[in-house]
Design a protein around this motif. Structure first.
Motif, PDB file in Angstrom:
ATOM      1  N   UNK A   1     -55.115  -2.391 -23.567  1.00 41.98           N
ATOM      2  CA  UNK A   1     -54.003  -2.804 -24.421  1.00 41.98           C
ATOM      3  C   UNK A   1     -52.738  -3.103 -23.631  1.00 41.98           C
ATOM      4  N   UNK A   2     -52.622  -2.536 -22.433  1.00 38.99           N
ATOM      5  CA  UNK A   2     -51.447  -2.790 -21.597  1.00 38.99           C
ATOM      6  C   UNK A   2     -51.605  -4.032 -20.730  1.00 38.99           C
ATOM      7  N   UNK A   3     -52.783  -4.655 -20.754  1.00 35.65           N
ATOM      8  CA  UNK A   3     -53.026  -5.825 -19.904  1.00 35.65           C
ATOM      9  C   UNK A   3     -52.312  -7.047 -20.467  1.00 35.65           C
ATOM     10  N   UNK A   4     -51.501  -7.661 -19.630  1.00 35.29           N
ATOM     11  CA  UNK A   4     -50.781  -8.874 -20.042  1.00 35.29           C
ATOM     12  C   UNK A   4     -51.719 -10.065 -20.041  1.00 35.29           C
ATOM     13  N   UNK A   5     -51.559 -10.938 -21.021  1.00 35.14           N
ATOM     14  CA  UNK A   5     -52.363 -12.154 -21.092  1.00 35.14           C
ATOM     15  C   UNK A   5     -51.698 -13.252 -20.275  1.00 35.14           C
ATOM     16  N   UNK A   6     -52.469 -14.011 -19.489  1.00 32.38           N
ATOM     17  CA  UNK A   6     -51.874 -15.095 -18.714  1.00 32.38           C
ATOM     18  C   UNK A   6     -51.404 -16.224 -19.614  1.00 32.38           C
ATOM     19  N   UNK A   7     -50.422 -16.953 -19.137  1.00 36.59           N
ATOM     20  CA  UNK A   7     -49.953 -18.114 -19.881  1.00 36.59           C
ATOM     21  C   UNK A   7     -51.036 -19.179 -19.896  1.00 36.59           C
ATOM     22  N   UNK A   8     -51.233 -19.790 -21.040  1.00 34.62           N
ATOM     23  CA  UNK A   8     -52.247 -20.831 -21.147  1.00 34.62           C
ATOM     24  C   UNK A   8     -51.845 -22.080 -20.382  1.00 34.62           C
ATOM     25  N   UNK A   9     -52.755 -22.603 -19.594  1.00 28.18           N
ATOM     26  CA  UNK A   9     -52.498 -23.828 -18.832  1.00 28.18           C
ATOM     27  C   UNK A   9     -53.674 -24.765 -19.001  1.00 28.18           C
ATOM     28  N   UNK A  10     -53.402 -26.051 -18.886  1.00 22.14           N
ATOM     29  CA  UNK A  10     -54.469 -27.055 -18.987  1.00 22.14           C
ATOM     30  C   UNK A  10     -55.361 -26.981 -17.756  1.00 22.14           C
ATOM     31  N   UNK A  11     -56.623 -27.318 -17.948  1.00 28.13           N
ATOM     32  CA  UNK A  11     -57.568 -27.307 -16.832  1.00 28.13           C
ATOM     33  C   UNK A  11     -57.221 -28.407 -15.840  1.00 28.13           C
ATOM     34  N   UNK A  12     -57.240 -28.067 -14.560  1.00 21.27           N
ATOM     35  CA  UNK A  12     -57.093 -29.072 -13.507  1.00 21.27           C
ATOM     36  C   UNK A  12     -58.463 -29.698 -13.270  1.00 21.27           C
ATOM     37  N   UNK A  13     -58.598 -31.008 -13.459  1.00 20.93           N
ATOM     38  CA  UNK A  13     -59.922 -31.630 -13.316  1.00 20.93           C
ATOM     39  C   UNK A  13     -60.563 -31.327 -11.960  1.00 20.93           C
ATOM     40  N   UNK A  14     -61.857 -31.060 -11.989  1.00 22.41           N
ATOM     41  CA  UNK A  14     -62.638 -30.791 -10.783  1.00 22.41           C
ATOM     42  C   UNK A  14     -63.586 -31.969 -10.568  1.00 22.41           C
ATOM     43  N   UNK A  15     -63.458 -32.710  -9.470  1.00 17.14           N
ATOM     44  CA  UNK A  15     -64.392 -33.832  -9.229  1.00 17.14           C
ATOM     45  C   UNK A  15     -65.816 -33.311  -9.043  1.00 17.14           C
ATOM     46  N   UNK A  16     -66.678 -33.634  -9.982  1.00 13.16           N
ATOM     47  CA  UNK A  16     -68.065 -33.170  -9.976  1.00 13.16           C
ATOM     48  C   UNK A  16     -68.983 -34.367  -9.736  1.00 13.16           C
ATOM     49  N   UNK A  17     -69.977 -34.190  -8.873  1.00 16.89           N
ATOM     50  CA  UNK A  17     -70.873 -35.275  -8.497  1.00 16.89           C
ATOM     51  C   UNK A  17     -72.307 -34.951  -8.899  1.00 16.89           C
ATOM     52  N   UNK A  18     -73.043 -35.957  -9.276  1.00 10.68           N
ATOM     53  CA  UNK A  18     -74.459 -35.804  -9.602  1.00 10.68           C
ATOM     54  C   UNK A  18     -75.282 -35.818  -8.324  1.00 10.68           C
ATOM     55  N   UNK A  19     -76.205 -34.863  -8.221  1.00  8.53           N
ATOM     56  CA  UNK A  19     -77.088 -34.832  -7.048  1.00  8.53           C
ATOM     57  C   UNK A  19     -77.999 -36.056  -7.024  1.00  8.53           C
ATOM     58  N   UNK A  20     -78.399 -36.547  -8.200  1.00  8.32           N
ATOM     59  CA  UNK A  20     -79.262 -37.721  -8.299  1.00  8.32           C
ATOM     60  C   UNK A  20     -78.530 -38.844  -9.019  1.00  8.32           C
TER      61      UNK A  20
END
Length: 408
Positions: free
Chosen positions: A117-136
């Motif tokens: 109950x004492x744990x502070x919640x982090x501020x919400x932030x937008x996801x930073x895009x991660x460049x993801x590549x297809x193996x095939x």
């Protein structure tokens, strides 16, 4: 609670997301901190069996390559995500939710409750895009499916699960924020957020591998997928019924049901294996699925290694006959699956409940390597282009968790 878990180097959170997936005992579970543990990159399961004996709780995972010990001669490839072949830990703290009531098992439950109950919640932030590549590439994927269908026509096998990887090097993500996005995009009855040091699994699995409750062993494989149309209820219902009536999808499902019946018959009492549900239609945010239930009665002295030897890796992620498809999977995929198409779950006083690790993000914080894999069951009737589209459909939840699409 999950932000409170950041203080632990090892934890496992298992969440049903409110789905009624019988047989179900808890709404969610969290095992945090390792009092003792057993882990392996080799091939000795007796260590695990001794570790589990007599413990009230254990949480952890099985990696796909652990199954190679049951099929000698298969190569062991390195896993870039570095998950051991198995790891189970006895937690220092267990939080369990059941029918709206929370239980805390810890040396000082009140102190745990106060710290959460004492744990502070982090501020919400937008996801930073991660460049993801297809193996095939799409063309390479289609060629692989056509090659596997040639194996089927030669009689090597009659169904095979083929998976492809999407990955990123130098990926920087916040696993807790990514888990929040994944569970919002793809709530699933066998979801999980698992940390093992610098390795993370963010899992939105709809599939149970095995559950033991007393002497009853239950498997619930998934085979059969159709897309959702959430904005069009009439069209969505039509797609669900089309899946339920599809001879191709039903054939895939019954092949795996037969395989799992055979697997369970190897360890269950003679005549006890049955199929209480065949072609159950279940709907999730991105897909409709066909799920069947197979169960059997175990002799009282059956050990967990004996259960694994008969059933692992699970038929829905391999195909049939199992040894031959394992050889073909290794040849055509050409890499370790690692924890993907393995399992996470818990043991409680001799019983256990284990999922199938699919629809999941895997992340190694030390090497900044991020990966997710998707696949489908291939038969001689499969349309390679449709299988490609099914893979992309299954990847949508992970893409949303990362805040971006897939790059070629």
């Amino acid at each position: 609670m999950l932000n409170w878990s950041k203080r632990f180097n090892i934890f496992c959170f298992l969440d049903t997301h409110g789905y009624d997936a019988p047989p179900r005992r808890w709404d969610w579970l969290l095992g945090a901190g390792a009092a003792t543990a057993a882990g392996l990159d080799g091939e000795d399961l007796h260590t695990l069996d001794r570790f589990l004996a007599g413990r009230r709780w254990a949480f952890g995972h099985l990696a796909y390559e652990l199954g190679h010990r049951f099929f000698p001669g298969l190569p062991l490839r390195p896993d870039p995500l570095d998950f051991p072949h198995y790891y189970f830990f006895e937690p220092r703290i267990v939080l369990a939710a059941q029918n709206g009531a929370l239980t805390i098992e810890a040396p000082d439950p009140d102190a745990v409750w106060a710290a959460i109950n004492a744990t502070a919640l982090p501020a919400g932030t937008a996801a930073t895009p991660v460049p993801v590549h297809a193996r095939l590439t799409r063309e390479d994927y289609l060629a692989a499916i056509r090659s596997l269908q040639a194996n089927i026509r030669r009689g090597d096998c009659y169904e095979i699960n083929f998976c492809q990887e999407f990955f990123a090097h130098a990926a920087q993500i916040d696993p807790w924020a990514a888990w929040t996005r994944l569970s919002a995009a793809s709530p699933a009855p066998f979801g999980g957020f698992y940390r093992l040091g610098h390795r993370y699994l963010l899992c939105a699995s709809p599939e149970r591998f095995l559950k033991r409750e007393g002497d009853l062993l239950t498997a619930q494989p998934i085979k059969g997928t159709a897309r959702r149309l959430p904005a069009d209820p009439v069209g969505d219902a039509a797609l669900a019924q089309e899946l339920l009536q599809s001879s191709k999808e039903r054939a895939e499902n019954v092949m795996i049901v037969d395989l799992m019946r055979n697997d369970l018959s190897r360890i269950c009492r003679a005549g006890s294996v049955r199929v209480p549900e065949l072609f159950g239609l279940y709907s999730f945010p991105q897909v409709h699925q066909l799920i069947s239930t197979i169960e059997g009665v175990l002799p009282a002295d059956t050990t967990f290694p004996e259960v694994l030897e008969a059933t692992f890796p699970m038929g829905s992620m391999t195909g049939a006959p199992k040894r031959r498809v394992l050889e073909l999977i290794d040849r055509h995929e050409g890499r370790a699956r690692g924890i993907f198409s393995g399992s996470i779950g818990y043991f409680h006083e001799g019983d256990f409940d284990l999922n199938v690790v699919i629809r999941s993000l895997m992340y190694n914080e030390a090497s900044s390597y991020l990966s997710y894999q998707v696949g489908s069951g291939i038969t001689v009737y499969s349309d390679p282009a449709a299988e490609w589209e099914e893979c992309l459909l299954k990847a949508k939840g992970m893409e949303r968790a990362l805040g971006n699409g897939v790059m070629g």
